[in-house]
Enzyme design. Sequence first.
Site, PDB file in Angstrom:
ATOM      1  CG  ASN A  25      -1.878   1.154   1.262  1.00  0.00           C
ATOM      2  OD1 ASN A  25      -1.479   2.284   1.010  1.00  0.00           O
ATOM      3  ND2 ASN A  25      -3.136   0.882   1.565  1.00  0.00           N
ATOM      4  CG  HIS A  57       0.718   6.465   4.672  1.00  0.00           C
ATOM      5  ND1 HIS A  57      -0.166   7.495   4.939  1.00  0.00           N
ATOM      6  CD2 HIS A  57       0.098   5.327   5.012  1.00  0.00           C
ATOM      7  CE1 HIS A  57      -1.266   6.979   5.462  1.00  0.00           C
ATOM      8  NE2 HIS A  57      -1.140   5.677   5.500  1.00  0.00           N
ATOM      9  NE  ARG A 117      -8.061   7.255   4.334  1.00  0.00           N
ATOM     10  CZ  ARG A 117      -8.884   6.936   5.330  1.00  0.00           C
ATOM     11  NH1 ARG A 117     -10.024   7.606   5.485  1.00  0.00           N
ATOM     12  NH2 ARG A 117      -8.603   5.941   6.148  1.00  0.00           N
ATOM     13  CG  HIS A 137      -3.448   9.026   1.465  1.00  0.00           C
ATOM     14  ND1 HIS A 137      -4.303   8.340   0.632  1.00  0.00           N
ATOM     15  CD2 HIS A 137      -3.682   8.536   2.718  1.00  0.00           C
ATOM     16  CE1 HIS A 137      -5.007   7.485   1.348  1.00  0.00           C
ATOM     17  NE2 HIS A 137      -4.664   7.587   2.623  1.00  0.00           N
ATOM     18  CD  GLU A 169      -7.093  -0.512   0.946  1.00  0.00           C
ATOM     19  OE1 GLU A 169      -6.812   0.594   1.422  1.00  0.00           O
ATOM     20  OE2 GLU A 169      -6.749  -1.583   1.494  1.00  0.00           O
ATOM     21  CD  GLU A 181      -6.941  -6.157   2.929  1.00  0.00           C
ATOM     22  OE1 GLU A 181      -7.075  -5.957   1.701  1.00  0.00           O
ATOM     23  OE2 GLU A 181      -6.196  -5.458   3.653  1.00  0.00           O
ATOM     24  CG  HIS A 211      -5.433  -1.430   9.453  1.00  0.00           C
ATOM     25  ND1 HIS A 211      -5.644  -0.313   8.677  1.00  0.00           N
ATOM     26  CD2 HIS A 211      -5.255  -0.977  10.715  1.00  0.00           C
ATOM     27  CE1 HIS A 211      -5.604   0.778   9.457  1.00  0.00           C
ATOM     28  NE2 HIS A 211      -5.371   0.397  10.689  1.00  0.00           N
ATOM     29  N   GLY A 212      -2.130  -2.407   9.837  1.00  0.00           N
ATOM     30  CA  GLY A 212      -1.307  -2.342  11.044  1.00  0.00           C
ATOM     31  C   GLY A 212      -0.240  -3.415  11.153  1.00  0.00           C
ATOM     32  N   GLY A 246       1.260  -1.431   4.288  1.00  0.00           N
ATOM     33  CA  GLY A 246       1.689  -0.137   3.753  1.00  0.00           C
ATOM     34  C   GLY A 246       2.486   0.691   4.725  1.00  0.00           C
TER      35      GLY A 246
HETATM   36  C1  LIG Z   1      -8.224  -0.409   4.741  1.00  0.00           C
HETATM   37  C2  LIG Z   1      -6.920  -0.250   5.400  1.00  0.00           C
HETATM   38  O1  LIG Z   1      -6.683  -0.737   6.455  1.00  0.00           O
HETATM   39  C3  LIG Z   1      -5.862   0.525   4.732  1.00  0.00           C
HETATM   40  O2  LIG Z   1      -5.564  -0.067   3.554  1.00  0.00           O
HETATM   41  C4  LIG Z   1      -6.292   1.951   4.505  1.00  0.00           C
HETATM   42  O3  LIG Z   1      -5.691   2.444   3.354  1.00  0.00           O
HETATM   43  C5  LIG Z   1      -5.882   2.751   5.720  1.00  0.00           C
HETATM   44  O4  LIG Z   1      -6.123   4.086   5.436  1.00  0.00           O
HETATM   45  P1  LIG Z   1      -4.869   5.071   5.325  1.00  0.00           P
HETATM   46  O5  LIG Z   1      -3.945   4.511   4.270  1.00  0.00           O
HETATM   47  O6  LIG Z   1      -5.488   6.382   4.947  1.00  0.00           O
HETATM   48  O7  LIG Z   1      -4.203   5.054   6.685  1.00  0.00           O
HETATM   49  N1  LIG Z   2      -5.753  -2.906   3.710  1.00  0.00           N
HETATM   50  C1  LIG Z   2      -4.555  -2.748   4.495  1.00  0.00           C
HETATM   51  C2  LIG Z   2      -3.541  -1.969   3.723  1.00  0.00           C
HETATM   52  O1  LIG Z   2      -3.650  -1.823   2.514  1.00  0.00           O
HETATM   53  C3  LIG Z   2      -2.370  -1.388   4.430  1.00  0.00           C
HETATM   54  O2  LIG Z   2      -2.687  -1.047   5.747  1.00  0.00           O
HETATM   55  P1  LIG Z   2      -1.452  -0.472   6.599  1.00  0.00           P
HETATM   56  O3  LIG Z   2      -0.333  -1.491   6.512  1.00  0.00           O
HETATM   57  O4  LIG Z   2      -1.046   0.839   5.978  1.00  0.00           O
HETATM   58  O5  LIG Z   2      -1.994  -0.325   8.008  1.00  0.00           O
END
Ligand SMILES: CC(=O)[C@@H](O)[C@H](O)COP(=O)(O)O
Ligand SMILES: NCC(=O)COP(=O)(O)O
Length: 243
Positions: A9, A12, A47, A52, A72, A153, A193-194, A215
């Site tokens: 991802n 950022h 978004r 971003h 997304e 997911e 995520h995370g 990401g």
């Molecule tokens: C859905 C998810 O968890 C992420 O892929 C999402 O893109 C988080 O949003 P930000 O990248 O704006 O933090």
């Molecule tokens: N859907 C999760 C994603 O694309 C990346 O999430 P993160 O690693 O930036 O929290």
Amino acid sequence: MTELLLGVNIDHIATLRNARGTRYPDPVQAAFVAEQAGADGITVHLREDRRHITDRDVRMLRETLQTRMNLEMAVTEEMLSIACDTVPHFCCLVPEKRQEVTTEGGLDVAGQQEKLNEAVRRLNQAGIQVSLFIDPDQQQIDAAVTAGAPYIELHTGAYAEAEEGPTRDAELERIRQAAEYAASRGLKVNAGHGLTYHNVLPVAAIPQIYELNIGHAIIGQAVFSGLAGAVSEMKALLREARR
Ligand SMILES: CC(=O)[C@@H](O)[C@H](O)COP(=O)(O)O
Ligand SMILES: NCC(=O)COP(=O)(O)O
């Protein structure tokens, strides 16, 4: 064990670019570097507030990616129209609130079944493979099957945010059970995520998981070891988890 794919991802990269309104760093260049370093796909979150990733990024990436694009987006008419015009390989439908810092939870598919059925139908008809970003919850998995999405997911945020110990172990078990159940329902199971270099291995070891979308941690690591190094380091961890 089957290979575990890595979706990078690059949201950022765009956060850094937009911080000063410059043209650099360009997410398009970042995608190229990530793909060359082993990313199996590129994920971008367009978004509503364009904080971003921008519409220009989506267009350019769709024309230049060598792997596949996972777009997304929220379940809105605006985003559905953009997706049907762009035709990314994948669309991952996520919940979105302007005031959130980042995604806070999974999509409530069960609570808006008709809306999701229609959104999935439209995207499927446009030739896009749909993934639903949901909490590791059986009711949501069943609703995803009803909606006709081939992928889900699993939101790994609760696991990632939990302190190491019984709470995190319980969240990992939720993910493990959800992945097993979803696969038994015929779904392809992604997760994200995370996830970081420190917490990814137990999730990556879950055999039913097809792809991890990561990401923020990779972009953060890129500040110190370069984007190519950060991607290849994460890819190596995923390989290690599946040895
Ligand atoms: C859905 C998810 O968890 C992420 O892929 C999402 O893109 C988080 O949003 P930000 O990248 O704006 O933090
Ligand atoms: N859907 C999760 C994603 O694309 C990346 O999430 P993160 O690693 O930036 O929290």
